[in-house]
Design an enzyme around this catalytic site. Structure first.
Site, PDB file in Angstrom:
ATOM      1  N   GLU A   1       0.530 -10.057  -1.180  1.00  0.00           N
ATOM      2  CA  GLU A   1      -0.250 -10.431  -1.491  1.00  0.00           C
ATOM      3  C   GLU A   1      -1.173 -10.212  -2.752  1.00  0.00           C
ATOM      4  OE1 GLU A   1      -2.521  -9.005   2.578  1.00  0.00           O
ATOM      5  OE2 GLU A   1      -2.284  -7.282   1.775  1.00  0.00           O
TER       6      GLU A   1
ATOM      7  N   GLU B   1       2.712  -6.043   7.535  1.00  0.00           N
ATOM      8  CA  GLU B   1       1.160  -5.000   8.092  1.00  0.00           C
ATOM      9  C   GLU B   1       1.322  -5.136   9.914  1.00  0.00           C
ATOM     10  OE1 GLU B   1       0.055  -6.227   3.686  1.00  0.00           O
ATOM     11  OE2 GLU B   1       1.164  -7.320   5.683  1.00  0.00           O
TER      12      GLU B   1
ATOM     13  N   ALA C   1       0.599  -1.112   0.470  1.00  0.00           N
ATOM     14  CA  ALA C   1      -0.025   0.013   0.145  1.00  0.00           C
ATOM     15  C   ALA C   1       0.894   1.645  -0.404  1.00  0.00           C
ATOM     16  CB  ALA C   1      -0.607  -0.009   1.350  1.00  0.00           C
TER      17      ALA C   1
ATOM     18  N   GLY D   1       1.075  -5.472   1.102  1.00  0.00           N
ATOM     19  CA  GLY D   1      -0.202  -6.438  -0.509  1.00  0.00           C
ATOM     20  C   GLY D   1       0.502  -6.178  -1.370  1.00  0.00           C
TER      21      GLY D   1
END
Length: 266
Positions: A120, A140, A72, A117
């Site tokens: 991910e 995270e 992110a 992310g």
């Protein structure tokens, strides 16, 4: 090869025969950090690829030399109010589910950093090819959140609940060799060869029946987490979807005639 841009930061490349496509993360100035705009573009690119019946396999790649995706965009999020965080959530989720719900096999080509992310996005693919420069992880909790792009659900499906818990709770980063050993990536190649190897794998996949590939992926995904009896029902439904298809007829005919199939894709 044809190219189509989705916003400023995402590019879709369709290779010569149209059966293999790349979803290219192209925000090099930010090491592909996923901003609100980039998330929208990833979702839009995935929607276009999912609707393209000629595409049989997708490879997710990066234009940055030292990163697949660093997760992110924390610089952007640093300015968010609580209301902003809530507003951006559906768009952020759409990016990850866009990759996850591609109806055809998807392969991630990972080099350099694939964190949070970014990892991910790779986990949302069916297979992950990494080169020896890869560094992966879900850090995270070290910044006060949790893996929110599917990590808490996808990682344990790869490596088991206890191993996923250890990796998520400690927020540690893994270099390529350990990631391969623990099953976080599926194929490890020499530095700089991740895209080449992922495209070669996608080409091998795309040589097969598009109807069969889509049905097999659907059965694999829908059957995860079900008990055996329920899973076999999912498999039977997928079998019924392909058993009377033109692809099945062509595949059997080509086998008996000792020739390469010409898949009708229906």
């Amino acid at each position: 090869m044809s190219e189509e841009r989705f916003g400023e930061f995402v590019l879709v490349r369709r290779h010569e025969d149209g059966h293999v496509a790349e979803l290219v993360l192209d925000r090099p100035k930010a090491m592909n950090a996923v901003s609100i705009e980039m998330a929208r573009s990833i979702a839009a690119g995935c929607a276009a690829l999912g609707a393209d019946k000629d595409v049989r396999a997708v490879v997710v790649t990066s234009t940055h030399e030292r990163a697949f995706c660093v997760g992110a965009d924390l610089k952007e999020r640093n300015s968010f109010s609580d209301a902003d965080m809530l507003r951006q959530r559906p768009g952020s989720r759409a990016a990850y589910t866009g990759v996850l719900e591609l109806p055809v096999p998807a392969v991630a080509a990972v080099h350099g950093f694939a964190l949070g992310g970014g990892f991910e996005l790779a986990l949302s693919c069916d297979l992950i090819v990494a080169d020896r420069t890869a560094v992966v992880g879900l850090p995270e909790v070290s910044v006060g959140v949790i893996p929110g792009g599917g990590g808490t659900q996808l990682l344990p499906r790869r490596v088991g609940a206890a191993r996923a818990a250890e990796l998520i709770f400690t927020a540690r980063r893994l270099e390529a060799a350990e990631a391969r050993e623990l099953g976080l990536v599926d194929e490890l190649v020499e530095a700089g060869r991740d895209r080449e190897a992922a495209l070669a794998l996608a080409s091998r996949i795309a040589a097969h029946s598009p109807v069969g590939l889509r049905a097999a992926k659907r059965a694999l995904r829908l059957g995860q987490g079900l008990d055996l009896r329920a899973g076999l029902e999912v498999e039977d439904a997928a079998w019924r979807a392909v058993a009377f298809s033109g692809d099945r007829a062509e595949g059997v005919a080509a086998f008996n005639e000792k020739r390469k199939p010409q898949w009708p894709g229906e």
